[in-house]
Design a protein around this motif. Structure first.
Motif, mmCIF file in Angstrom:
data_model
loop_
_atom_site.group_PDB
_atom_site.id
_atom_site.type_symbol
_atom_site.label_atom_id
_atom_site.label_comp_id
_atom_site.label_asym_id
_atom_site.label_seq_id
_atom_site.Cartn_x
_atom_site.Cartn_y
_atom_site.Cartn_z
ATOM 1 N N GLY A 77 1.095 -1.158 0.322
ATOM 2 C CA GLY A 77 0.233 0.143 -0.367
ATOM 3 C C GLY A 77 1.067 1.043 0.070
ATOM 4 N N ALA A 78 2.000 1.275 0.811
ATOM 5 C CA ALA A 78 2.647 2.396 0.867
ATOM 6 C C ALA A 78 3.185 2.379 -0.445
ATOM 7 C CB ALA A 78 4.017 2.589 1.975
ATOM 8 N N GLY A 79 4.232 1.505 -1.459
ATOM 9 C CA GLY A 79 4.842 2.121 -2.630
ATOM 10 C C GLY A 79 3.941 2.584 -3.393
ATOM 11 N N ALA A 80 2.398 1.537 -3.475
ATOM 12 C CA ALA A 80 1.305 2.743 -4.801
ATOM 13 C C ALA A 80 1.566 3.571 -4.241
ATOM 14 C CB ALA A 80 -0.143 1.484 -3.736
ATOM 15 N N ALA A 81 0.901 4.294 -2.682
ATOM 16 C CA ALA A 81 0.903 5.658 -2.055
ATOM 17 C C ALA A 81 2.013 6.173 -2.687
ATOM 18 C CB ALA A 81 0.714 6.228 -0.633
ATOM 19 N N ALA A 82 2.990 5.849 -2.796
ATOM 20 C CA ALA A 82 4.466 6.643 -3.274
ATOM 21 C C ALA A 82 3.873 6.953 -4.559
ATOM 22 C CB ALA A 82 5.720 6.155 -3.313
ATOM 23 N N GLY A 83 3.722 6.133 -5.892
ATOM 24 C CA GLY A 83 3.928 5.980 -6.632
ATOM 25 C C GLY A 83 3.077 7.092 -7.194
ATOM 26 N N THR A 84 1.753 7.305 -6.404
ATOM 27 C CA THR A 84 0.220 7.895 -6.787
ATOM 28 C C THR A 84 0.646 9.583 -6.972
ATOM 29 O OG1 THR A 84 -0.759 6.429 -6.441
ATOM 30 C CG2 THR A 84 -1.899 8.523 -6.916
ATOM 31 N N GLY A 85 1.045 10.122 -5.436
ATOM 32 C CA GLY A 85 1.902 11.358 -5.512
ATOM 33 C C GLY A 85 0.751 12.213 -5.327
ATOM 34 N N GLY A 86 1.047 13.339 -5.561
ATOM 35 C CA GLY A 86 0.060 14.258 -4.862
ATOM 36 C C GLY A 86 -1.160 13.997 -6.140
ATOM 37 N N LYS A 87 -2.819 14.443 -6.216
ATOM 38 C CA LYS A 87 -3.280 14.280 -7.165
ATOM 39 C C LYS A 87 -3.302 16.071 -8.204
ATOM 40 C CE LYS A 87 -7.106 11.572 -4.470
ATOM 41 N NZ LYS A 87 -8.097 11.780 -4.186
ATOM 42 N N VAL A 88 -3.383 15.427 -9.018
ATOM 43 C CA VAL A 88 -3.264 16.737 -10.418
ATOM 44 C C VAL A 88 -4.355 16.361 -11.703
ATOM 45 C CG1 VAL A 88 -2.049 17.625 -11.872
ATOM 46 C CG2 VAL A 88 -0.886 16.794 -10.024
ATOM 47 N N ALA A 89 -5.159 17.639 -11.651
ATOM 48 C CA ALA A 89 -6.739 17.167 -12.291
ATOM 49 C C ALA A 89 -6.383 16.253 -13.956
ATOM 50 C CB ALA A 89 -7.308 18.411 -11.719
ATOM 51 N N THR A 122 -3.178 26.198 -13.500
ATOM 52 C CA THR A 122 -2.791 25.354 -12.267
ATOM 53 C C THR A 122 -2.208 24.297 -13.174
ATOM 54 O OG1 THR A 122 -5.271 24.531 -12.177
ATOM 55 C CG2 THR A 122 -4.478 26.489 -11.001
ATOM 56 N N ALA A 123 -1.588 23.713 -12.412
ATOM 57 C CA ALA A 123 -1.090 22.247 -13.404
ATOM 58 C C ALA A 123 -1.694 20.926 -13.785
ATOM 59 C CB ALA A 123 0.327 21.438 -12.356
ATOM 60 N N CYS A 124 -1.727 20.624 -14.406
ATOM 61 C CA CYS A 124 -2.773 19.352 -14.751
ATOM 62 C C CYS A 124 -1.890 18.383 -16.010
ATOM 63 C CB CYS A 124 -4.155 20.299 -15.870
ATOM 64 S SG CYS A 124 -2.771 20.663 -17.652
ATOM 65 N N SER A 125 -2.564 17.794 -15.816
ATOM 66 C CA SER A 125 -1.851 16.519 -16.361
ATOM 67 C C SER A 125 -2.366 15.808 -17.164
ATOM 68 C CB SER A 125 -2.432 14.719 -15.404
ATOM 69 O OG SER A 125 -2.396 13.737 -15.899
ATOM 70 N N ALA A 126 -1.116 15.293 -18.781
ATOM 71 C CA ALA A 126 -1.871 15.355 -19.829
ATOM 72 C C ALA A 126 -1.458 13.755 -20.315
ATOM 73 C CB ALA A 126 -1.251 15.978 -20.942
ATOM 74 N N THR A 127 -0.703 13.047 -19.115
ATOM 75 C CA THR A 127 -0.924 11.442 -18.602
ATOM 76 C C THR A 127 -1.621 10.603 -19.690
ATOM 77 O OG1 THR A 127 -0.219 11.569 -17.312
ATOM 78 C CG2 THR A 127 -0.294 9.358 -17.278
ATOM 79 N N GLY A 128 -1.465 9.867 -20.767
ATOM 80 C CA GLY A 128 -2.383 8.627 -21.435
ATOM 81 C C GLY A 128 -2.319 8.653 -22.729
ATOM 82 N N GLN A 150 4.171 2.256 -23.753
ATOM 83 C CA GLN A 150 3.940 2.464 -22.330
ATOM 84 C C GLN A 150 3.326 4.317 -21.915
ATOM 85 O OE1 GLN A 150 2.139 1.456 -19.322
ATOM 86 N NE2 GLN A 150 2.752 -1.374 -20.402
ATOM 87 N N PRO A 151 1.933 4.482 -21.416
ATOM 88 C CA PRO A 151 1.675 6.026 -21.538
ATOM 89 C C PRO A 151 3.247 6.172 -20.168
ATOM 90 C CG PRO A 151 -0.029 4.609 -21.306
ATOM 91 C CD PRO A 151 0.527 4.191 -21.256
ATOM 92 N N ARG A 152 3.757 7.686 -19.748
ATOM 93 C CA ARG A 152 4.634 8.287 -18.920
ATOM 94 C C ARG A 152 3.707 9.287 -18.230
ATOM 95 N NH1 ARG A 152 9.678 9.875 -22.901
ATOM 96 N NH2 ARG A 152 9.536 8.211 -24.211
ATOM 97 N N VAL A 153 4.241 9.269 -16.548
ATOM 98 C CA VAL A 153 3.287 10.227 -16.612
ATOM 99 C C VAL A 153 3.475 11.558 -16.533
ATOM 100 C CG1 VAL A 153 3.454 11.118 -13.782
ATOM 101 C CG2 VAL A 153 3.783 9.457 -13.855
ATOM 102 N N THR A 154 2.861 12.677 -16.855
ATOM 103 C CA THR A 154 3.199 13.619 -17.560
ATOM 104 C C THR A 154 1.902 14.821 -17.187
ATOM 105 O OG1 THR A 154 2.835 12.876 -20.274
ATOM 106 C CG2 THR A 154 2.857 15.192 -20.356
ATOM 107 N N VAL A 155 2.615 15.471 -16.164
ATOM 108 C CA VAL A 155 1.759 16.649 -15.604
ATOM 109 C C VAL A 155 2.943 18.133 -15.670
ATOM 110 C CG1 VAL A 155 1.984 18.034 -13.433
ATOM 111 C CG2 VAL A 155 1.403 15.701 -13.754
ATOM 112 N N LEU A 156 1.859 19.029 -16.603
ATOM 113 C CA LEU A 156 1.944 19.803 -17.394
ATOM 114 C C LEU A 156 1.811 21.854 -15.816
ATOM 115 C CD1 LEU A 156 0.563 19.776 -20.561
ATOM 116 C CD2 LEU A 156 2.941 18.937 -20.159
ATOM 117 N N LYS A 157 2.910 22.150 -16.177
ATOM 118 C CA LYS A 157 2.508 23.311 -14.639
ATOM 119 C C LYS A 157 2.337 24.350 -16.497
ATOM 120 C CE LYS A 157 6.163 21.996 -12.012
ATOM 121 N NZ LYS A 157 7.537 23.308 -10.906
#
Length: 220
Positions: A77-89, A122-128, A150-157
């Motif tokens: 569970g801790a690993g999954a939480a670490a992978g998720t990080g903060g929520k970004v719309a 605001t920052a947003c996620s364009a992952t996928g 595989q999609p990469r995590v893509t967060v845009l400020k």
């Protein structure tokens, strides 16, 4: 008369002897049944509770194993939480400036880069994977299948850009049956679509539109 007395005395003697014998029979030491409880004492000491006690100890070890199992569970569970990080719309289409350009690496391989710039505050996620349809001159449109990636995590400020590309083979024969005019692009996890012109200078598509592939977004 004398004979009668002797007989009486003999009878008394027999009675006395019988009485003594009866008394001897009442002696607990001589009665084997009196030793029953004493003999049964060692067997009652070997109680069946001892094997149960051992089983109880094993049960204790089992419980320790269960605790270890829960520890591993909490670790996951801790690993999954670490992978998720903060929520970004997810990025909204209205907050993105989207453009397509020809980026072919050679005369046989076609590539179109589609860039999305975050114009929001605001920052947003364009992952996928973005959804892409190619519109043809005959006014039909065809969805582009996803490439194997595989999609990469893509967060845009605000002001950051993400890019994804379309890949296909170029038809140099001059007889291509595909006549693309537009790209219909829907950003990842969105439902609103933008229409872009087919990039100037992009080579003719070899085969069908189903031979084109779209790849996931990544940061520039």
């Amino acid at each position: 008369m004398k004979y009668t007395r002797v007989t009486a005395l003999a009878a008394l003697a027999v009675a006395a002897a019988f009485s003594l014998t009866a008394c001897d029979g009442d002696d607990p030491a001589a009665d084997p049944s009196a030793q029953g409880p004493a003999a049964s004492s060692p067997s009652s000491a070997a109680s069946p509770s001892s094997p149960d006690g051992s089983a109880g100890t094993e049960g204790g070890s089992g419980s320790g194993g269960a605790e270890q199992g829960s520890g591993e569970g909490s670790g996951s569970g801790a690993g999954a939480a670490a992978g998720t990080g903060g929520k970004v719309a997810f990025c909204r289409t209205k907050d993105l400036a989207i453009d397509a350009v020809d980026a072919a690496p050679g005369k046989d391989s076609g590539r179109i880069d589609i860039t999305m710039v975050n114009r929001g505050s605001t920052a947003c996620s364009a992952t996928g994977f973005a959804g892409v349809d190619i519109k043809d001159a005959d006014n039909t449109s065809n969805p582009v299948p996803r490439g194997h990636a595989q999609p990469r995590v893509t967060v845009l400020k605000p002001g950051d850009a993400a890019v994804f590309d379309l890949a296909y083979d170029i038809d140099n024969s001059g007889g291509s049956l595909a006549h693309p005019t537009n790209l219909l692009v829907t950003p990842p996890n969105e439902t609103h679509t933008v229409t872009l012109p087919w990039p100037e200078g992009a080579g003719d598509v070899k085969g069908a539109y189903t031979d084109v592939e779209v790849y996931p977004t990544h940061t520039v």
